[in-house]
Write a protein that holds these residues in place. Structure first.
Motif, short mmCIF file in Angstrom:
data_model
loop_
_atom_site.label_atom_id
_atom_site.label_comp_id
_atom_site.label_asym_id
_atom_site.label_seq_id
_atom_site.Cartn_x
_atom_site.Cartn_y
_atom_site.Cartn_z
N ARG B 122 0.37 -0.64 -0.14
CA ARG B 122 -0.24 0.19 0.33
C ARG B 122 0.59 1.47 -0.24
O ARG B 122 0.54 2.44 -0.75
CB ARG B 122 -1.35 -0.18 1.28
CG ARG B 122 -1.97 0.83 1.26
CD ARG B 122 -2.52 0.77 2.59
NE ARG B 122 -3.65 -0.30 2.24
CZ ARG B 122 -3.71 -0.77 2.87
NH1 ARG B 122 -3.35 -1.14 4.07
NH2 ARG B 122 -5.09 -1.84 2.53
N HIS B 123 1.64 1.34 0.66
CA HIS B 123 2.69 2.13 0.84
C HIS B 123 3.48 2.55 0.13
O HIS B 123 4.33 3.64 0.15
CB HIS B 123 3.37 2.86 2.45
CG HIS B 123 1.79 3.00 3.66
ND1 HIS B 123 1.26 3.75 3.33
CD2 HIS B 123 1.49 1.70 4.18
CE1 HIS B 123 -0.11 3.74 4.18
NE2 HIS B 123 0.67 2.50 4.84
N CYS B 125 3.36 1.51 -3.81
CA CYS B 125 2.63 2.24 -4.45
C CYS B 125 1.79 3.36 -4.78
O CYS B 125 1.50 3.75 -3.95
CB CYS B 125 2.16 0.84 -5.41
SG CYS B 125 1.26 0.09 -4.52
N LYS B 126 1.63 3.68 -5.70
CA LYS B 126 0.26 4.96 -6.10
C LYS B 126 -1.01 4.36 -5.92
O LYS B 126 -1.78 5.28 -5.23
CB LYS B 126 0.38 5.31 -7.91
CG LYS B 126 -0.18 6.62 -7.38
CD LYS B 126 0.32 6.79 -9.28
CE LYS B 126 -0.87 8.65 -9.03
NZ LYS B 126 -0.58 8.95 -11.39
N TYR B 127 -1.84 2.87 -6.08
CA TYR B 127 -2.73 2.87 -5.84
C TYR B 127 -2.83 1.16 -5.53
O TYR B 127 -2.39 0.52 -6.54
CB TYR B 127 -3.93 2.94 -6.39
CG TYR B 127 -5.33 2.57 -6.29
CD1 TYR B 127 -6.19 2.92 -5.40
CD2 TYR B 127 -5.95 1.85 -7.18
CE1 TYR B 127 -7.05 2.44 -4.37
CE2 TYR B 127 -7.44 1.57 -7.08
CZ TYR B 127 -7.77 2.37 -5.68
OH TYR B 127 -9.64 1.54 -5.39
N ALA B 128 -2.89 0.48 -4.28
CA ALA B 128 -3.20 -1.29 -5.26
C ALA B 128 -4.61 -1.55 -4.40
O ALA B 128 -5.39 -0.51 -3.26
CB ALA B 128 -2.57 -1.65 -3.33
N ARG B 132 -13.00 -7.56 -4.93
CA ARG B 132 -14.12 -8.25 -3.83
C ARG B 132 -14.99 -8.67 -4.58
O ARG B 132 -15.58 -8.82 -4.23
CB ARG B 132 -14.61 -7.54 -2.97
CG ARG B 132 -12.89 -7.31 -2.28
CD ARG B 132 -13.33 -6.46 -1.12
NE ARG B 132 -11.74 -6.12 -0.37
CZ ARG B 132 -11.06 -7.00 0.58
NH1 ARG B 132 -12.15 -7.92 1.10
NH2 ARG B 132 -9.89 -6.31 1.75
N LYS B 143 -9.45 1.39 -14.38
CA LYS B 143 -8.63 2.89 -13.46
C LYS B 143 -7.87 2.44 -12.96
O LYS B 143 -6.63 3.17 -12.67
CB LYS B 143 -10.33 2.09 -11.92
CG LYS B 143 -9.80 3.38 -10.58
CD LYS B 143 -10.10 3.04 -9.74
CE LYS B 143 -10.26 3.73 -8.45
NZ LYS B 143 -10.88 3.55 -7.05
N ILE B 147 -4.62 5.56 -13.75
CA ILE B 147 -4.06 6.02 -12.59
C ILE B 147 -2.69 5.56 -12.43
O ILE B 147 -1.42 6.70 -12.70
CB ILE B 147 -4.09 5.33 -10.94
CG1 ILE B 147 -5.77 5.65 -10.22
CG2 ILE B 147 -3.44 5.73 -10.00
CD1 ILE B 147 -6.18 4.94 -9.82
N LYS B 152 1.21 11.87 -12.33
CA LYS B 152 2.99 11.19 -11.54
C LYS B 152 2.69 10.18 -11.94
O LYS B 152 1.92 9.86 -10.51
CB LYS B 152 3.48 11.89 -10.21
CG LYS B 152 4.30 11.06 -10.20
CD LYS B 152 4.99 11.85 -8.83
CE LYS B 152 6.70 11.59 -7.85
NZ LYS B 152 7.46 12.42 -8.47
N ARG B 180 -13.11 10.26 -9.19
CA ARG B 180 -13.58 10.96 -8.16
C ARG B 180 -12.45 11.66 -7.40
O ARG B 180 -12.60 13.04 -7.32
CB ARG B 180 -15.26 11.54 -7.70
CG ARG B 180 -15.16 10.57 -6.57
CD ARG B 180 -16.58 10.69 -5.74
NE ARG B 180 -16.52 9.71 -4.95
CZ ARG B 180 -17.99 9.01 -4.11
NH1 ARG B 180 -19.26 9.77 -4.40
NH2 ARG B 180 -17.91 7.94 -3.68
N SER B 181 -11.74 10.84 -6.81
CA SER B 181 -10.86 11.44 -6.29
C SER B 181 -9.53 11.18 -6.69
O SER B 181 -8.46 11.10 -6.38
CB SER B 181 -10.71 10.51 -4.73
OG SER B 181 -10.38 8.57 -5.99
N TYR B 182 -9.46 11.18 -7.97
CA TYR B 182 -8.14 11.25 -8.50
C TYR B 182 -8.47 12.38 -10.28
O TYR B 182 -9.21 12.08 -11.13
CB TYR B 182 -7.40 9.92 -8.81
CG TYR B 182 -5.98 10.20 -9.26
CD1 TYR B 182 -5.28 10.56 -8.55
CD2 TYR B 182 -5.97 9.19 -10.79
CE1 TYR B 182 -3.88 11.09 -9.50
CE2 TYR B 182 -4.84 9.84 -10.96
CZ TYR B 182 -3.51 10.50 -10.09
OH TYR B 182 -2.12 10.91 -10.67
#
Ligand SMILES: Cc1ncc(C[n+]2csc(CCOP(=O)(O)OP(=O)(O)O)c2C)c(N)n1
Ligand SMILES: [Mg+2]
Lengths: 164, 577
Positions: B122-123, B125-128, B132, B143, B147, B152, B180-182
């Motif tokens: 998680r910390h 990479c950009k997104y993990a 589910r 997505k 991303i 960047k 919406r969050s990116y």
């Protein structure tokens, strides 16, 4: 300048977002005082209230780091904003004598605390106040009933005040 | 008609124009591998270790501009990716990693080969994310690519449980996605550009300091135009090298603790520092309070978090490098920098980058590469070999340098060269490694042989973990602790030039890299004398279907110079020993 700050954070209501945000603070050695989280009127969005102590430069960096996280929808800095901020706290007191009981009801009255449960010798008090007020209440009760109280606090929750 | 998750996966990757997947099999990705078996548009590349796999995908991405794609199984397959993910993400490389996961009903059970890879990465990479629900698979893949590519660039990890790979569902793959969050910034604030240009126009001693952002944005052509139109000298970081051709008269050199004297001096004396796409990492600033202390600092970066983080910036500009360079070029006129350029030239002539020793030096090897190849990708490992390469390699439109700048990952060089060669079959691909780091992924010789990739792997053999040995020479009174790769554990039994001390048994090389190459079906050449450098490269270039190792037996205690000692200002450099 080292000072207390408050951020209201809108995030995606997804698994792992809390871990991401709290891990960001620990991983980058940012000091965190409290963090609360819950869903909003839109169930796909959670809102966090984050309180921390930092200098200006670190705080700028923290806001940027939060903002660049893919899961974060919006960062709102409450530090210089008129807000309502409260913290929920429960206190249990036990082994109370008859005198203690009278005192506790009086204390509750004076400090505007709510007795929500009590039996022969124990009380549970509910208290929704500012963090500082909660601190002083713990101090008083600790002094009066040493080793006989149990405290659980919820962390700060904040919302922007209405504009006058 | 509904399709399985695995089939949807294949469809999605085709629509993302993926032509190669770097993959290593295992129980929890067999369904996807089976779906990939039934098609011909996407080629599967099988490296010999998942770490190397991730570096290969990384090298492929850096050299082609496409997204590198990894596919590995759950558990150990996934954990082996960790170093590669951190390496790529640190250098802003677009990569999407797919990991198999145990079936959803077993997650949390400590099932066989279950690890929380999303939690682990998680910390770094950009997104993990873990998929589910089968119904989320398409949008999550969409997505992930969005991303990885936008803003960047970086690494996205998508964890797919086995049951979701098998489950039937919708075949639809969306054409676009709204997150919406990116919402990365794509425009540039013209007011800020104007302010910056006004300051630049008044400068007497301006410099451009260019980081990796310009290479990532493929803004090299634009950067050259800007330098030429403004007549302002260009200094680069290691990651920014090649932003303009290194033989351009406005190119000064690299900045940093092993930068050139002229560059470090120019930064220290500049009155305007116009930086684009750099983080002002501790390796480039030296003593921070002395860094560019006379300069007004302008900083362009796509990542707001990079601005005013390490140094305080006067004019911040949050934007893509290419877009902002174009905007600046439009507004700038030619500056009168003649005196300043003359001063820089004097610095250059006073202390040029030059190795003092005789014989087979890294400088001579790299200069031979500069001379002999003109359509080239050079990848490096980490250590002295890397620093020498970044010092001496010449770059232009047809020559690219690929190196692990942010994480400094040993073992990166060779596998990334394999990825680069797969993406650029017509280019010469040379990998430069140390005798230490090369052994961290040497098994990839098998991959290079299997895919007939004529990568030239140069090993600078100094018998030491040389970079650390140099640190111990300067900072630990020459106590060489834990750095010897030669005849005995402490190197007590060796002296310079690979000759053992009297009374010490001369033991064979360990390993014998030439024999090692041969055992893999590759070619191996050992070079001991300076005269044989050229011949070795000629020989290697003849192998058009096989990789070649060239092992260069270099001076054992050669240092990387010049050098700024820890805590010193940039322009206080040790020039020679
Ligand atoms: C995976 C990893 N482990 C340790 C290091 C620390 N390190 C940096 S350079 C270096 C020595 C490299 O030795 P070698 O590969 O022989 O290259 P040389 O410096 O001799 O050219 C080490 C151990 C690192 N960068 N990466
Ligand atoms: Mg070495």
């Amino acid at each position: 300048m080292l000072k207390k700050r408050c951020i209201s954070l809108y995030v995606e209501n997804e698994v792992g977002v809390l871990a991401k945000i709290s891990g960001l603070f620990s991983g980058k050695s940012y000091n965190l005082d409290s963090l609360t989280v819950g869903t909003t009127e839109d169930s796909t969005i959670s809102r966090m209230t984050i309180c921390l102590t930092s200098d200006d430069q670190t705080f700028e960096q923290i806001k940027k780091q939060l903002n660049r996280s893919v899961e974060v929808i919006k960062v709102v800095d409450f530090t210089e904003t008129q807000i309502h901020m409260k913290e929920l706290m429960f206190i249990k007191i036990w082994d109370c004598s008859k005198n203690d009981k009278t005192d506790i009801f009086r204390i509750a009255q004076v400090y505007d605390l709510k007795v929500i449960d009590y039996d022969m010798s124990s009380f549970i008090i509910e208290c929704t106040k500012s963090e500082e007020e909660n601190n002083s209440i713990i101090k008083i009760l600790n002094k009066n009933y040493p080793n006989r109280i149990e405290v659980v606090r919820g962390g700060n929750v904040a919302i922007e005040a209405l504009k006058i | 008609m509904s399709i399985t998750g695995a089939e949807l996966f294949v469809k999605a990757l085709k629509e993302e124009n993926v032509d190669k997947i770097f993959a290593y099999p295992g129980g929890n990705i067999t369904d996807i591998l089976n779906a990939l078996y039934k098609q011909n548009d996407i080629e599967l590349i099988l490296p010999r270790h998942e770490q190397a796999l991730s570096h290969a995908a990384d090298g492929y991405a850096r050299s082609t501009g496409k997204v590198g794609v990894c596919l590995v199984t759950s558990g150990p397959g996934a954990t082996n990716l960790v170093t590669g993910i951190a390496t790529a993400n640190f250098d802003s490389v677009p990569m999407v990693c797919f990991t198999g996961q145990v079936p959803t009903h077993l997650i949390g059970n400590d099932a066989f080969q279950e690890v929380d890879i999303v939690g682990i990465t998680r910390h770094i990479c950009k997104y993990a994310v873990t998929v589910r629900k089968r119904s989320d698979l398409a949008s999550i893949i969409k997505k992930a690519f969005f991303i990885a590519r936008n803003g960047k660039p970086g690494v996205v990890l998508v964890d797919i449980p086995k049951d979701i790979q098998m489950e039937f569902g919708d075949r639809h793959y969306p054409e676009s996605i709204e997150i919406r969050s990116y919402k990365p910034n794509t425009s540039v604030h013209i007011g800020q550009i104007k302010k910056a240009v006004d300051i630049l126009k008044k400068a007497k001693k301006p410099v451009f300091l260019i980081g990796g952002g310009v290479n990532i944005a493929h803004a090299n052509e634009e950067m050259k135009k800007l330098a030429e139109k403004s007549n302002v000298p260009v200094i680069t970081t290691i990651m920014g090298k090649g932003a303009i051709p290194t033989n351009h008269e406005l190119f000064v050199g690299n900045i940093g603790i092993h930068g050139s004297f002229a560059s470090n001096s120019a930064i220290s004396e500049a009155d305007v520092l116009f930086s684009i796409g750099t983080r002002f990492n501790d390796r480039i600033t030296g003593k921070i309070s002395e860094f560019a202390k006379n300069a007004t600092i302008i900083h362009v970066d796509i990542d707001p978090a990079s601005i005013s983080r390490n140094i305080v910036v006067d004019i911040p500009i949050v934007a893509d490098a290419k877009v902002s360079i174009q905007a600046i070029t439009e507004k700038i006129d030619r500056l009168n920098t003649d005196d300043w350029l003359k001063q820089i030239k004097e610095w250059k002539e006073k202390y040029p980058l030059k190795m003092k020793s005789e014989g087979l030096t890294p400088q001579k090897i790299i200069e031979t590469i500069n001379r002999k190849f003109d359509n080239l990708i050079v990848t490096t490992d980490v250590g002295q070999n890397q620093l020498w390469t970044t010092q001496y390699i010449e770059l232009d439109e047809n020559k690219q340098l690929i190196t692990s700048g942010g994480l400094g990952t040993m073992g990166f060089g060779f596998p990334s060269a394999i990825g680069a060669k797969l993406g650029n079959p017509d280019k010469t691909v040379i990998s430069i490694s140390g005798d230490g780091g090369v052994q961290m992924n040497i098994q990839e010789l098998a991959t290079a042989v299997a895919y007939e990739l004529p990568v030239i792997l140069c090993i600078f053999n100094n018998g030491y973990l040389g970079n650390v040995r140099q640190l111990q020479e300067f900072f630990s009174k020459g106590h060489y602790s834990c750095v010897c790769l030669k005849y005995d554990r402490n190197c007590d039994c060796t002296v310079a030039k690979n000759v053992p001390k009297a009374g010490c048994a001369k033991k064979p090389y360990s390993p014998d890299f030439v024999k090692l190459a041969e055992s893999y079906g590759a070619k191996g050449i050992r070079v001991i004398n300076e005269e044989d450098i050229e011949k070795a490269f000629d020989e290697a270039a003849k192998n058009t279907k096989t990789p070649t190792i060239i092992e260069f037996m270099i001076e054992r205690e050669e240092d990387v110079l010049p050098m700024v000692l820890l805590g010193n200002p940039l322009n206080e450099m040790i020039i020679e020993k």
